[in-house]
Enzyme design. Structure first.
Site, PDB file in Angstrom:
ATOM      1  N   LYS A  22       0.837  -1.201   0.000  1.00 53.27           N
ATOM      2  CA  LYS A  22       0.000   0.000   0.000  1.00 53.27           C
ATOM      3  C   LYS A  22       0.870   1.249   0.000  1.00 53.27           C
ATOM      4  O   LYS A  22       2.032   1.211   0.387  1.00 53.27           O
ATOM      5  CB  LYS A  22      -0.931   0.028   1.211  1.00 53.27           C
ATOM      6  CG  LYS A  22      -0.231   0.270   2.537  1.00 53.27           C
ATOM      7  CD  LYS A  22      -1.214   0.340   3.677  1.00 53.27           C
ATOM      8  CE  LYS A  22      -0.491   0.525   5.009  1.00 53.27           C
ATOM      9  NZ  LYS A  22       0.196   1.810   5.122  1.00 53.27           N
ATOM     10  N   ASP A  56      -2.019  -6.693  12.794  1.00 54.14           N
ATOM     11  CA  ASP A  56      -1.337  -5.401  12.861  1.00 54.14           C
ATOM     12  C   ASP A  56      -1.068  -5.080  14.320  1.00 54.14           C
ATOM     13  O   ASP A  56      -1.634  -5.720  15.221  1.00 54.14           O
ATOM     14  CB  ASP A  56      -2.194  -4.311  12.210  1.00 54.14           C
ATOM     15  CG  ASP A  56      -1.356  -3.185  11.612  1.00 54.14           C
ATOM     16  OD1 ASP A  56      -0.132  -3.151  11.880  1.00 54.14           O
ATOM     17  OD2 ASP A  56      -1.913  -2.348  10.884  1.00 54.14           O
TER      18      ASP A  56
END
Length: 318
Positions: free
Chosen positions: A199, A225
């Site tokens: 990303k 995450d």
């Protein structure tokens, strides 16, 4: 751990960021929380009183520097100073969530390195050790000149998914290149391959999913995450995974910051379940049905006992 710990020189205190977690940790260790109070003067200044003797004691202070970040950080610094002046033998900070960790380098010219400043403040106030969980940038450990035990929640999160028997077609997904090490640790525990979301972030708190590195077609994906803040990264990643053929998408994180539009984004996303820890206390408005919370109290309690007894904590890092 035993239900009662007999060393009167071990003390655990809680400030205001996460009292419930502190009570769980004290219960895991087998002692009562120390007696202290945090009040405010009429102009808003913080006043802390330690309401029992801690002379010669080994004190552990539980405090996450989560929202309100500056209030919680200032509480901690004042508490450390109070403990030092009350002749504590050691002052050990148990910080499940280390705020300002995302400001760990100069991304642009004339920017501060606030994670380093926070480390300096904690040390200068008088702390003698840090115990923390899943720092956003592990190199922050090098900002400290005192011992720091950097624990992680990968085992806790992995065990949750392992016990759910999600099938053999699991893929663990890192939402960016920086989280690959964390994803690989979970993948090793679940005996699963990994995939990576490539990303680009055009500006702060805005994420754009670009590409998926790895095969997710027909797979059950688990995104891991360290922090979920506005949930832009995690929800766009989930959408990209479903578009690439994933059958289900789960997500997990150590620190549920959940700012701004996070809850709405998660609710409307294809994420089946979001699993978080209680490193940050969540108000009622930040709860939705697809969330589940796991406690890190046993992990932190075990770390406290091992540090206090001068035993190895290395197995807790695995």
């Amino acid at each position: 751990m035993s239900n009662e710990y007999f060393d009167p020189k071990l003390k655990i205190f809680s400030l205001n960021s996460n009292r419930e977690l502190a009570e769980e940790i004290a219960k895991e260790v087998g002692i009562e929380l120390g007696k202290s109070s945090v009040t405010h003067f009429s102009d808003g200044e913080i006043q802390i009183n330690i309401e029992e003797s801690i002379r010669g004691c080994h004190v552990y202070v539980i405090q996450s520097t989560s929202n309100p970040v500056n209030q919680n950080l200032m509480e901690l610094l004042i508490m450390i100073d109070a403990l030092k002046r009350a002749s504590a033998a050691t002052i050990n900070i148990v910080m499940p969530y280390y705020g300002y960790a995302r400001q760990d380098r100069k991304a642009r010219s004339r920017e501060p390195i606030t994670a380093k400043l926070v480390a300096n403040l904690i040390e200068t106030a008088g702390a003698t050790r840090m115990i923390t969980l899943d720092m956003h940038a592990p190199q922050i450990q090098g900002f400290f000149d005192i011992p720091i035990d950097h624990l992680n929640a990968v085992r806790l999160l992995s065990d949750y998914f392992s016990e759910r028997h999600l099938g053999d077609d699991l893929v663990v997904v890192s939402p960016d290149h920086g989280g690959v090490t964390r994803a690989r640790k979970m993948a090793d525990r679940l005996k699963a391959p990994i995939a990576i979301i490539d990303k680009r972030r055009p500006r702060p708190n805005v994420a754009e999913v670009m590409n998926i590195v790895g095969n997710v077609e027909g797979k059950v994906c688990i995104i891991i995450d360290d922090i979920i803040d506005t949930a832009g990264t995690i929800t766009l990643a989930a959408k990209a995974l479903r578009e690439a053929g994933a059958t289900k998408v789960y997500a997990c994180c150590s620190h549920p910051v959940l700012s701004g539009p996070a809850m709405k984004r998660i609710e409307e996303s294809p994420i089946e379940k979001l699993v978080v820890t209680n490193s940050i206390a969540l108000p009622e408005e930040k709860w939705i049905d697809k969330m589940e919370q796991l406690s890190v109290a046993a992990l932190l309690g075990e770390a406290i006992v091992r540090v206090h007894e001068n035993a190895s904590v290395s197995s807790l890092f695995e």
